[in-house]
Design a protein around this motif. Sequence first.
Motif, short mmCIF file in Angstrom:
data_model
loop_
_atom_site.label_atom_id
_atom_site.label_comp_id
_atom_site.label_asym_id
_atom_site.label_seq_id
_atom_site.Cartn_x
_atom_site.Cartn_y
_atom_site.Cartn_z
N ALA A 3 0.83 -1.21 0.00
CA ALA A 3 0.00 0.00 0.00
C ALA A 3 0.87 1.26 0.00
O ALA A 3 0.54 2.24 -0.67
CB ALA A 3 -0.92 0.00 1.21
N SER A 7 0.70 3.89 -3.03
CA SER A 7 0.33 5.29 -2.81
C SER A 7 1.44 6.23 -3.26
O SER A 7 1.17 7.29 -3.82
CB SER A 7 -0.02 5.54 -1.36
OG SER A 7 1.11 5.34 -0.54
N MET A 36 -7.54 4.41 -5.11
CA MET A 36 -7.35 3.20 -4.30
C MET A 36 -8.59 2.31 -4.32
O MET A 36 -8.48 1.09 -4.39
CB MET A 36 -6.99 3.58 -2.86
CG MET A 36 -5.72 4.37 -2.73
SD MET A 36 -4.26 3.38 -2.88
CE MET A 36 -4.03 2.94 -1.19
N ILE A 37 -9.77 2.91 -4.25
CA ILE A 37 -11.01 2.13 -4.32
C ILE A 37 -11.14 1.44 -5.66
O ILE A 37 -11.48 0.24 -5.73
CB ILE A 37 -12.23 3.03 -4.03
CG1 ILE A 37 -12.25 3.44 -2.56
CG2 ILE A 37 -13.53 2.32 -4.41
CD1 ILE A 37 -13.26 4.51 -2.24
N ALA A 39 -8.73 0.62 -7.70
CA ALA A 39 -7.71 -0.43 -7.78
C ALA A 39 -8.14 -1.67 -7.01
O ALA A 39 -7.97 -2.80 -7.49
CB ALA A 39 -6.38 0.10 -7.25
N SER A 40 -8.74 -1.49 -5.85
CA SER A 40 -9.17 -2.64 -5.07
C SER A 40 -10.30 -3.39 -5.77
O SER A 40 -10.36 -4.62 -5.73
CB SER A 40 -9.60 -2.22 -3.66
OG SER A 40 -10.80 -1.47 -3.72
N LEU A 41 -11.20 -2.65 -6.43
CA LEU A 41 -12.27 -3.31 -7.18
C LEU A 41 -11.71 -4.12 -8.35
O LEU A 41 -12.17 -5.23 -8.62
CB LEU A 41 -13.27 -2.28 -7.69
CG LEU A 41 -14.15 -1.61 -6.64
CD1 LEU A 41 -14.98 -0.50 -7.28
CD2 LEU A 41 -15.04 -2.62 -5.96
N PHE A 43 -8.66 -5.44 -8.57
CA PHE A 43 -7.96 -6.61 -8.05
C PHE A 43 -8.95 -7.66 -7.54
O PHE A 43 -8.73 -8.86 -7.71
CB PHE A 43 -6.99 -6.22 -6.93
CG PHE A 43 -5.78 -5.47 -7.42
CD1 PHE A 43 -5.09 -5.89 -8.54
CD2 PHE A 43 -5.35 -4.33 -6.78
CE1 PHE A 43 -3.98 -5.21 -9.00
CE2 PHE A 43 -4.24 -3.64 -7.22
CZ PHE A 43 -3.56 -4.08 -8.34
N ARG A 44 -10.05 -7.24 -6.93
CA ARG A 44 -11.05 -8.18 -6.44
C ARG A 44 -11.70 -8.93 -7.61
O ARG A 44 -11.91 -10.13 -7.56
CB ARG A 44 -12.12 -7.47 -5.62
CG ARG A 44 -13.16 -8.44 -5.07
CD ARG A 44 -14.23 -7.74 -4.29
NE ARG A 44 -13.65 -7.04 -3.15
CZ ARG A 44 -14.31 -6.19 -2.39
NH1 ARG A 44 -15.56 -5.92 -2.64
NH2 ARG A 44 -13.73 -5.62 -1.37
#
Length: 57
Positions: A3, A7, A36-37, A39-41, A43-44
């Motif tokens: 992280a 960042s 970041m949100i 990117a997390s979506l 990757f999920r």
Amino acid sequence: MAAAVFSTLTYEFFGLATAMVVDWDNLVSVSLGLVMILASLIFRYGAELEGEAVTQG
């Protein structure tokens, strides 16, 4: 660790480090949070696709 690297790269890629000097702290924080949100979506979703490929294959 990842992280912090992510960042840092995001700040440098979008030039947000220089934007902070202009006192855009809130805009920088919001834009970094959105990145970041997203990117997390991504990757999920990739992990879900990989899990489906393992169970089918």
